[in-house]
Design a protein around this motif. Structure first.
Motif, PDB file in Angstrom:
ATOM      1  N   GLN A  17      -2.462  37.540 101.421  1.00 57.27           N
ATOM      2  CA  GLN A  17      -1.046  37.986 101.198  1.00 57.27           C
ATOM      3  C   GLN A  17      -0.989  38.959 102.579  1.00 57.27           C
ATOM      4  N   SER A  42       5.001  33.035 104.724  1.00 59.36           N
ATOM      5  CA  SER A  42       4.732  33.899 103.495  1.00 59.36           C
ATOM      6  C   SER A  42       5.788  33.604 102.527  1.00 59.36           C
ATOM      7  N   TYR A  48       0.491  33.771 101.307  1.00 58.41           N
ATOM      8  CA  TYR A  48       0.704  32.290 102.089  1.00 58.41           C
ATOM      9  C   TYR A  48      -0.682  31.589 101.534  1.00 58.41           C
TER      10      TYR A  48
END
Length: 87
Positions: A17, A42, A48
């Motif tokens: 993240q 992301s 991600y």
């Protein structure tokens, strides 16, 4: 005759993240450039995920994180980073 074939193909997989360093809030739409070869972004949650075979590559994975309004950040993922913090 002896022929030796070798390959430098590497499976690259990482996830985590991206969060704002100050507010600790997730950042969506961060461009994550992998070894100047591939890009992912992301999600709205800041999460991600990247999982691909990189042909002709070996060693550590260098990435560049970019998002308008934030300072770009270069990282080496050999250390197993899971939360990426941006300013």
């Amino acid at each position: 005759m002896c022929v030796l074939l070798s390959s430098c193909d590497t499976g690259v997989s990482f996830n985590g993240q991206v969060v704002d360093k100050t507010t600790h809030q997730p950042i969506s739409g961060v461009r994550i450039n992998v070894k100047d070869r591939d890009t992912t972004f992301s999600y709205s949650s800041g999460n991600y995920r990247y999982n691909r075979m990189m042909y002709g590559m070996f060693g550590d994975v260098d990435i560049l994180l970019e998002k308008e309004g934030y300072k770009a950040k270069h990282l080496n993922l050999s250390a197993g980073i899971h939360h990426l913090r941006m300013r």
